[in-house]
Design an enzyme around this catalytic site. Sequence first.
Site, PDB file in Angstrom:
ATOM      1  N   TYR A  24     -47.360  10.361  12.263  1.00 13.76           N
ATOM      2  CA  TYR A  24     -46.818   9.449  13.276  1.00 13.76           C
ATOM      3  C   TYR A  24     -45.302   9.281  13.199  1.00 13.76           C
ATOM      4  O   TYR A  24     -44.714   8.567  14.017  1.00 13.76           O
ATOM      5  CB  TYR A  24     -47.496   8.078  13.146  1.00 13.76           C
ATOM      6  N   HIS A 102     -49.490   8.910  23.839  1.00  8.84           N
ATOM      7  CA  HIS A 102     -49.916   9.031  22.445  1.00  8.84           C
ATOM      8  C   HIS A 102     -48.812   9.732  21.665  1.00  8.84           C
ATOM      9  O   HIS A 102     -48.218  10.711  22.155  1.00  8.84           O
ATOM     10  CB  HIS A 102     -51.202   9.857  22.322  1.00  8.84           C
TER      11      HIS A 102
HETATM   12  O1  CA2 Z   1     -51.221   9.465  18.649  1.00  4.80           O
HETATM   13  C1  CA2 Z   1     -51.372   8.284  19.015  1.00  4.80           C
HETATM   14  O2  CA2 Z   1     -50.450   7.600  19.443  1.00  4.80           O
HETATM   15  C2  CA2 Z   1     -52.741   7.623  18.865  1.00  4.80           C
HETATM   16  O3  CA2 Z   1     -52.935   6.791  19.998  1.00  4.80           O
HETATM   17  C3  CA2 Z   1     -52.687   6.805  17.607  1.00  4.80           C
HETATM   18  C4  CA2 Z   1     -54.024   6.139  17.272  1.00  4.80           C
HETATM   19  C5  CA2 Z   1     -55.168   7.144  17.298  1.00  4.80           C
HETATM   20  O4  CA2 Z   1     -56.392   6.445  17.155  1.00  4.80           O
HETATM   21  C6  CA2 Z   1     -55.187   7.927  18.593  1.00  4.80           C
HETATM   22  O5  CA2 Z   1     -56.227   8.891  18.528  1.00  4.80           O
HETATM   23  C7  CA2 Z   1     -53.871   8.638  18.818  1.00  4.80           C
HETATM   24  C8  CA2 Z   1     -53.967   5.512  15.888  1.00  4.80           C
HETATM   25  C9  CA2 Z   1     -52.900   4.478  15.752  1.00  4.80           C
HETATM   26  C10 CA2 Z   1     -52.816   4.117  14.317  1.00  4.80           C
HETATM   27  O6  CA2 Z   1     -51.529   3.687  14.058  1.00  4.80           O
HETATM   28  C11 CA2 Z   1     -51.028   3.955  12.833  1.00  4.80           C
HETATM   29  C12 CA2 Z   1     -49.699   3.714  12.670  1.00  4.80           C
HETATM   30  C13 CA2 Z   1     -49.103   3.993  11.483  1.00  4.80           C
HETATM   31  C14 CA2 Z   1     -49.829   4.472  10.453  1.00  4.80           C
HETATM   32  C15 CA2 Z   1     -51.171   4.689  10.599  1.00  4.80           C
HETATM   33  C16 CA2 Z   1     -51.768   4.422  11.799  1.00  4.80           C
END
Ligand code: CA2
Length: 153
Positions: A24, A102
């Site tokens: 991310y 995303h």
């Molecule tokens: O790629 C993306 O922006 C997502 O929407 C992120 C989601 C995931 O469930 C989607 O499939 C794709 C997850 C967000 C989790 O956020 C975090 C932020 C920092 C560290 C770990 C997780």
Amino acid sequence: MAKTIYVLNGPNLNLLGTREPEKYGRATLAQVEKLCRDTAKRFGLDVVFRQSNLEGELVNWIQEAQAKKAVGLIINPAGYTTTSIAILDALLMMKMPVIETHITNIHAREEFRRHSYVSLVARAVVCGMGVQGYALAITGIAGMIGAEPRAKD
Ligand code: CA2
């Protein structure tokens, strides 16, 4: 009064920049907010930027965006992308353009991430561009509503 774009972020995105940077990136959500505000300002647009871990709160904010006559809505529904008919139903009532964003390329990840209810209503989907995808989405909405870039001051 300046026109407003709502930028809504779903569950766990408050942790951006603190976990899984290889997926991310290192930007925090506060930095993403600044990126959105700076990008919108170039087109004379305002931003309401929010994050919630609660599905109902996201639904309330989508309804608020409609009530306040926002000119566009950008949403990273995160984990609710693949599950939330409530968010889809709220977005179906929106009259303004919706862009689904995303950070990662959801099509290059686990199979379950590839189905999005939000994509059924989104005018466009940005994924895999990292947090720059938010700036691209704002620029996209500016184009859709005919907002011209302003001269730099
Ligand atoms: O790629 C993306 O922006 C997502 O929407 C992120 C989601 C995931 O469930 C989607 O499939 C794709 C997850 C967000 C989790 O956020 C975090 C932020 C920092 C560290 C770990 C997780």
